[in-house]
Design a protein around this motif. Sequence first.
Motif, PDB file in Angstrom:
ATOM      1  N   GLY A  56       3.990  -5.709 -11.007  1.00  0.00           N
ATOM      2  CA  GLY A  56       4.483  -5.617  -9.644  1.00  0.00           C
ATOM      3  C   GLY A  56       3.470  -5.103  -8.640  1.00  0.00           C
ATOM      4  O   GLY A  56       3.822  -4.730  -7.515  1.00  0.00           O
ATOM      5  N   THR A  57       2.181  -5.080  -9.028  1.00  0.00           N
ATOM      6  CA  THR A  57       1.120  -4.597  -8.148  1.00  0.00           C
ATOM      7  C   THR A  57       0.002  -5.628  -8.070  1.00  0.00           C
ATOM      8  O   THR A  57      -0.396  -6.201  -9.089  1.00  0.00           O
ATOM      9  CB  THR A  57       0.534  -3.274  -8.670  1.00  0.00           C
ATOM     10  N   VAL A  58      -0.491  -5.875  -6.877  1.00  0.00           N
ATOM     11  CA  VAL A  58      -1.655  -6.733  -6.699  1.00  0.00           C
ATOM     12  C   VAL A  58      -2.868  -5.830  -6.493  1.00  0.00           C
ATOM     13  O   VAL A  58      -2.825  -4.867  -5.732  1.00  0.00           O
ATOM     14  CB  VAL A  58      -1.475  -7.698  -5.512  1.00  0.00           C
ATOM     15  N   THR A  59      -3.939  -6.130  -7.213  1.00  0.00           N
ATOM     16  CA  THR A  59      -5.165  -5.333  -7.158  1.00  0.00           C
ATOM     17  C   THR A  59      -6.346  -6.256  -6.880  1.00  0.00           C
ATOM     18  O   THR A  59      -6.416  -7.367  -7.417  1.00  0.00           O
ATOM     19  CB  THR A  59      -5.399  -4.592  -8.480  1.00  0.00           C
ATOM     20  N   GLY A  60      -7.261  -5.798  -6.044  1.00  0.00           N
ATOM     21  CA  GLY A  60      -8.400  -6.643  -5.722  1.00  0.00           C
ATOM     22  C   GLY A  60      -9.636  -5.844  -5.376  1.00  0.00           C
ATOM     23  O   GLY A  60      -9.590  -4.626  -5.220  1.00  0.00           O
ATOM     24  N   ARG A  61     -10.746  -6.549  -5.258  1.00  0.00           N
ATOM     25  CA  ARG A  61     -12.026  -5.950  -4.901  1.00  0.00           C
ATOM     26  C   ARG A  61     -12.537  -6.580  -3.610  1.00  0.00           C
ATOM     27  O   ARG A  61     -12.562  -7.799  -3.471  1.00  0.00           O
ATOM     28  CB  ARG A  61     -13.050  -6.175  -6.009  1.00  0.00           C
ATOM     29  N   ARG A  62     -12.932  -5.724  -2.682  1.00  0.00           N
ATOM     30  CA  ARG A  62     -13.512  -6.189  -1.422  1.00  0.00           C
ATOM     31  C   ARG A  62     -14.972  -5.749  -1.385  1.00  0.00           C
ATOM     32  O   ARG A  62     -15.278  -4.563  -1.479  1.00  0.00           O
ATOM     33  CB  ARG A  62     -12.756  -5.617  -0.231  1.00  0.00           C
ATOM     34  N   ASP A  63     -15.858  -6.727  -1.257  1.00  0.00           N
ATOM     35  CA  ASP A  63     -17.297  -6.444  -1.238  1.00  0.00           C
ATOM     36  C   ASP A  63     -17.801  -6.437   0.192  1.00  0.00           C
ATOM     37  O   ASP A  63     -17.686  -7.443   0.908  1.00  0.00           O
ATOM     38  CB  ASP A  63     -18.055  -7.499  -2.050  1.00  0.00           C
ATOM     39  N   GLY A  64     -18.369  -5.315   0.614  1.00  0.00           N
ATOM     40  CA  GLY A  64     -18.958  -5.209   1.940  1.00  0.00           C
ATOM     41  C   GLY A  64     -20.465  -5.103   1.866  1.00  0.00           C
ATOM     42  O   GLY A  64     -21.056  -5.102   0.781  1.00  0.00           O
ATOM     43  N   ASP A  65     -21.098  -4.998   3.018  1.00  0.00           N
ATOM     44  CA  ASP A  65     -22.553  -4.896   3.049  1.00  0.00           C
ATOM     45  C   ASP A  65     -23.049  -3.576   2.457  1.00  0.00           C
ATOM     46  O   ASP A  65     -24.117  -3.518   1.849  1.00  0.00           O
ATOM     47  CB  ASP A  65     -23.050  -5.021   4.491  1.00  0.00           C
ATOM     48  N   ALA A  94     -20.775  -1.212   0.734  1.00  0.00           N
ATOM     49  CA  ALA A  94     -19.927  -0.612  -0.304  1.00  0.00           C
ATOM     50  C   ALA A  94     -18.961  -1.652  -0.863  1.00  0.00           C
ATOM     51  O   ALA A  94     -18.727  -2.702  -0.257  1.00  0.00           O
ATOM     52  CB  ALA A  94     -19.143   0.567   0.273  1.00  0.00           C
ATOM     53  N   THR A  95     -18.417  -1.342  -2.024  1.00  0.00           N
ATOM     54  CA  THR A  95     -17.375  -2.148  -2.646  1.00  0.00           C
ATOM     55  C   THR A  95     -16.106  -1.313  -2.716  1.00  0.00           C
ATOM     56  O   THR A  95     -16.142  -0.161  -3.149  1.00  0.00           O
ATOM     57  CB  THR A  95     -17.788  -2.589  -4.062  1.00  0.00           C
ATOM     58  N   GLU A  96     -15.000  -1.889  -2.284  1.00  0.00           N
ATOM     59  CA  GLU A  96     -13.721  -1.180  -2.266  1.00  0.00           C
ATOM     60  C   GLU A  96     -12.767  -1.790  -3.283  1.00  0.00           C
ATOM     61  O   GLU A  96     -12.772  -3.010  -3.489  1.00  0.00           O
ATOM     62  CB  GLU A  96     -13.077  -1.263  -0.878  1.00  0.00           C
ATOM     63  N   ARG A  97     -11.943  -0.939  -3.886  1.00  0.00           N
ATOM     64  CA  ARG A  97     -10.851  -1.404  -4.739  1.00  0.00           C
ATOM     65  C   ARG A  97      -9.549  -1.178  -3.978  1.00  0.00           C
ATOM     66  O   ARG A  97      -9.288  -0.077  -3.492  1.00  0.00           O
ATOM     67  CB  ARG A  97     -10.820  -0.620  -6.051  1.00  0.00           C
ATOM     68  N   LEU A  98      -8.747  -2.209  -3.859  1.00  0.00           N
ATOM     69  CA  LEU A  98      -7.508  -2.123  -3.124  1.00  0.00           C
ATOM     70  C   LEU A  98      -6.336  -2.499  -4.022  1.00  0.00           C
ATOM     71  O   LEU A  98      -6.464  -3.322  -4.932  1.00  0.00           O
ATOM     72  CB  LEU A  98      -7.517  -3.070  -1.908  1.00  0.00           C
ATOM     73  N   SER A  99      -5.187  -1.914  -3.754  1.00  0.00           N
ATOM     74  CA  SER A  99      -3.977  -2.276  -4.485  1.00  0.00           C
ATOM     75  C   SER A  99      -2.778  -2.127  -3.571  1.00  0.00           C
ATOM     76  O   SER A  99      -2.795  -1.339  -2.618  1.00  0.00           O
ATOM     77  CB  SER A  99      -3.800  -1.410  -5.742  1.00  0.00           C
ATOM     78  N   ALA A 100      -1.746  -2.903  -3.853  1.00  0.00           N
ATOM     79  CA  ALA A 100      -0.527  -2.857  -3.049  1.00  0.00           C
ATOM     80  C   ALA A 100       0.645  -3.297  -3.904  1.00  0.00           C
ATOM     81  O   ALA A 100       0.496  -4.143  -4.797  1.00  0.00           O
ATOM     82  CB  ALA A 100      -0.650  -3.756  -1.829  1.00  0.00           C
ATOM     83  N   GLN A 101       1.777  -2.719  -3.614  1.00  0.00           N
ATOM     84  CA  GLN A 101       2.995  -3.126  -4.308  1.00  0.00           C
ATOM     85  C   GLN A 101       3.493  -4.443  -3.738  1.00  0.00           C
ATOM     86  O   GLN A 101       3.397  -4.693  -2.537  1.00  0.00           O
ATOM     87  CB  GLN A 101       4.084  -2.053  -4.145  1.00  0.00           C
TER      88      GLN A 101
END
Length: 265
Positions: free
Chosen positions: A158-167, A169-176
């Motif tokens: 029930g959770t979506v998780t992803g990776r966002r790559d920036g110039d 830094a790299t971020e890990r995001l998640s949301a219900q």
Amino acid sequence: MSLRIVVCVKYVPDATGDRHFAEDWTLDRDDVDGLLSELDEYAVEQALQIAESAREAGEEAEITVLTVGPEDAADALRKALSMGADKAVHVEDDDLHGTDALGTSLVLAKAIEHIGYDLVVCGMASTDGAMGVLPAMLAERLSVPQATLLSELTVAGGTVTGRRDGDAATERLSAQLPAVVSVTDQSGEARYPSFKGIMAAKKKPVEALDLEDLDLDAERVGLAGSRTEVISATERPARTAGEIVTDEGEGAGQLAGFLAGQKFI
């Protein structure tokens, strides 16, 4: 429990074609061929991978591709169906002509609510307008979390998780879930439709909706309801012939002088 995935796709003009504006400063679609936006193919691919993972885990999953556009926009839906999506919804209405991003987000949100969803997947931007604002607008209208510009995407528990790559830094995001996500062209190469997939797409259901079906007034969309307006445009000048340098022993110096004059060196 079934995972309901909606993928928003767009029918865009072929970038290699000769495009022109109509008298109302909208694109003259009769004058150029169209196709499924390449950036939306990545969204379809990620939805297919999520659905495949869910099915391997013993869960049910269904992918609906959704578009808003003229009659020919059905070609974009057929491409997505041939890639493996299960069904499609096409919102078509003459009053939608000239709708801007804000109005399009309203129509899409109404259609997504009509379809029913757990996850909405979008491309990072369209290849024609290239605004990249629609996923955020959708999330706001649907009152759900957003995780945008993802280069990696998974769904579990029930959770979506992803990776966002920036110039920097790299971020890990998640949301219900339910949630809206967008994926970049770094998320994985989109599959090419097989002959079997192309034939199967002809039998998959495509639901047609108009503004009345979505309980939307024409005044809220189209040119009349647009918050943005094109007031002028200038045709790109024809390409001129380049400068030819005849090398009679001084070609290197002339080339260096040209580059310096253009401030390239």
